[in-house]
Design a protein around this motif. Structure first.
Motif, mmCIF file in Angstrom:
data_model
loop_
_atom_site.group_PDB
_atom_site.id
_atom_site.type_symbol
_atom_site.label_atom_id
_atom_site.label_comp_id
_atom_site.label_asym_id
_atom_site.label_seq_id
_atom_site.Cartn_x
_atom_site.Cartn_y
_atom_site.Cartn_z
ATOM 1 N N TYR A 154 37.909 -39.407 20.872
ATOM 2 C CA TYR A 154 37.010 -39.963 19.695
ATOM 3 C C TYR A 154 35.727 -40.313 20.587
ATOM 4 O O TYR A 154 35.185 -41.383 20.499
ATOM 5 C CB TYR A 154 37.675 -41.116 19.074
ATOM 6 N N HIS A 197 42.890 -43.660 23.520
ATOM 7 C CA HIS A 197 42.879 -42.367 22.808
ATOM 8 C C HIS A 197 43.349 -41.253 23.959
ATOM 9 O O HIS A 197 43.066 -41.582 25.179
ATOM 10 C CB HIS A 197 41.661 -41.703 22.313
ATOM 11 N N GLY A 250 43.865 -37.294 20.191
ATOM 12 C CA GLY A 250 42.406 -37.136 19.743
ATOM 13 C C GLY A 250 41.503 -37.529 20.760
ATOM 14 O O GLY A 250 42.039 -38.104 21.937
ATOM 15 N N GLN A 306 36.428 -31.113 23.385
ATOM 16 C CA GLN A 306 37.375 -31.849 22.795
ATOM 17 C C GLN A 306 37.110 -32.898 21.815
ATOM 18 O O GLN A 306 37.927 -33.455 20.915
ATOM 19 C CB GLN A 306 38.111 -32.622 23.807
ATOM 20 N N THR A 307 35.923 -32.965 21.489
ATOM 21 C CA THR A 307 35.286 -34.264 20.753
ATOM 22 C C THR A 307 35.814 -34.307 19.297
ATOM 23 O O THR A 307 35.689 -33.275 18.675
ATOM 24 C CB THR A 307 33.735 -34.222 20.597
ATOM 25 N N ASP A 308 36.244 -35.242 18.779
ATOM 26 C CA ASP A 308 36.633 -35.448 17.233
ATOM 27 C C ASP A 308 35.869 -36.817 16.783
ATOM 28 O O ASP A 308 35.801 -37.870 17.609
ATOM 29 C CB ASP A 308 37.930 -35.964 17.221
ATOM 30 N N LYS A 309 34.996 -36.562 15.696
ATOM 31 C CA LYS A 309 34.245 -37.683 15.410
ATOM 32 C C LYS A 309 34.925 -38.429 14.139
ATOM 33 O O LYS A 309 34.178 -39.559 13.804
ATOM 34 C CB LYS A 309 32.788 -36.794 15.029
ATOM 35 N N ASP A 310 35.995 -37.940 13.801
ATOM 36 C CA ASP A 310 36.522 -38.619 12.585
ATOM 37 C C ASP A 310 37.993 -38.789 12.999
ATOM 38 O O ASP A 310 38.620 -37.996 13.426
ATOM 39 C CB ASP A 310 36.371 -37.969 11.213
ATOM 40 N N LYS A 354 47.720 -37.435 14.844
ATOM 41 C CA LYS A 354 46.870 -37.045 13.978
ATOM 42 C C LYS A 354 47.445 -37.107 12.673
ATOM 43 O O LYS A 354 46.886 -37.654 11.613
ATOM 44 C CB LYS A 354 46.043 -36.142 14.150
ATOM 45 N N LYS A 386 41.902 -33.224 22.211
ATOM 46 C CA LYS A 386 41.630 -33.027 20.594
ATOM 47 C C LYS A 386 43.154 -32.831 20.108
ATOM 48 O O LYS A 386 43.443 -33.245 19.025
ATOM 49 C CB LYS A 386 40.838 -31.802 20.560
ATOM 50 N N HIS A 387 44.013 -32.149 20.733
ATOM 51 C CA HIS A 387 45.253 -31.814 20.258
ATOM 52 C C HIS A 387 46.192 -31.906 21.471
ATOM 53 O O HIS A 387 46.289 -31.478 22.466
ATOM 54 C CB HIS A 387 45.506 -30.261 19.840
#
Length: 213
Positions: free
Chosen positions: A93, A27, A91, A99-103, A58, A31-32
Motif C-alpha cells: 500500500y 503490510h 499487499g 507492486q503498488t496497491d492503491k486500495d 486480501k 502485491k500478492h
C-alpha cells in the motif's frame, strides 16, 4: 463475508515472553503473497520463522503465525517485539516497484477490524495503542501511505462490538464467529449473548455461512 481463522502450522522457537500492550499493523510490501511466502522470506533472513503473529489475505482470511505469547519479529524499536501483537496485510500500500496497491480491499479491512477489536478486548489495549509500523520506524511507510489509517482508527473508536460478553461462558466461541464475519453486534454496539435469536438474525447468520462455504 468470506473470512476464516486458520491455526498456525509453523513451529517457531521463540520464548513465550510477549506481554501485549500494543497492536502493530504492517503490510507485506508485496502485491500478492501468502503466509507461506512470508515464512520462507523470514527464514531466508536467518530468523526462526515468520515474525508476525497474524497475516490477513486480501480476501479477508486470517492466518496465525507466531503464537500470541511468543516474542515477535516484526518491530525491534522500543522493544515492541515483546510488547505487541504484529499483524501483516497481504499487499503493498505504497509506491514500490511494480507492486503498488492503491486500495485496501473491504474484506481485508473488515477482517483487520474484527481481529483488532478482539485483541484489544483480550489484552485491554486502548485504541491509542493501535499503531502502524511507521510510528516506531519512521523511515518506513508501513503499512503504506495508501492504507486509510485515519479512517481505520476512527472506526475503531466509534464501533464498540461485544462489550457485554467478557465474562460470558461462550465468549471464546462468540469471538471466533465474530472474527469470522458470521455474526456481529447489534446497532447499539452490544451483543446481548443471552437473548433468543430472531428469525432475521438467524437468516443473516446462515447467509454469512453460505457465503463462507
Amino acid at each position: 463475508m468470506s473470512i476464516a481463522v486458520v491455526g498456525s502450522k509453523f513451529k517457531i522457537e521463540e520464548p513465550n515472553n510477549n506481554k501485549p500492550e500494543y497492536i502493530i499493523i504492517h503490510h507485506a510490501l508485496a502485491k500478492h503473497c501468502t503466509i507461506d511466502d512470508i515464512q520462507r522470506w523470514h527464514l531466508e533472513l536467518g530468523w526462526s520463522g515468520i515474525g508476525y503473529h497474524y497475516f490477513i489475505s486480501k480476501e479477508g482470511y486470517i492466518f496465525e503465525g507466531r503464537k500470541e505469547e511468543q516474542r515477535g519479529g516484526h518491530c525491534k524499536q522500543g522493544d515492541m517485539n515483546s510488547r505487541s501483537i504484529g499483524i501483516c496485510l497481504e499487499g503493498c500500500y505504497q509506491e514500490y516497484k511494480n507492486q503498488t496497491d492503491k486500495d485496501v480491499p473491504a474484506k481485508q479491512l473488515k477482517a483487520l477490524f474484527n481481529l483488532t477489536k478482539h485483541l484489544q478486548r483480550k489484552y485491554n489495549i486502548p485504541v491509542s495503542n493501535v499503531k502502524r509500523h511507521h510510528d516506531f520506524a519512521p523511515y518506513k511507510l508501513c503499512p503504506g501511505n495508501y492504507f486509510p489509517w485515519e479512517e481505520f482508527i476512527l472506526t475503531l473508536q466509534e464501533e464498540n462490538i461485544l462489550p457485554d460478553i467478557d465474562k460470558h461462558w461462550a465468549k471464546d466461541n462468540i469471538y471466533k464467529v465474530v472474527a469470522a464475519g458470521i455474526m456481529e453486534g447489534f446497532p447499539d454496539g452490544e451483543f446481548k449473548p443471552n437473548l433468543t435469536v430472531t428469525r432475521a438474525e438467524l437468516a443473516t447468520v446462515v447467509a454469512n455461512l453460505l457465503d463462507i462455504m
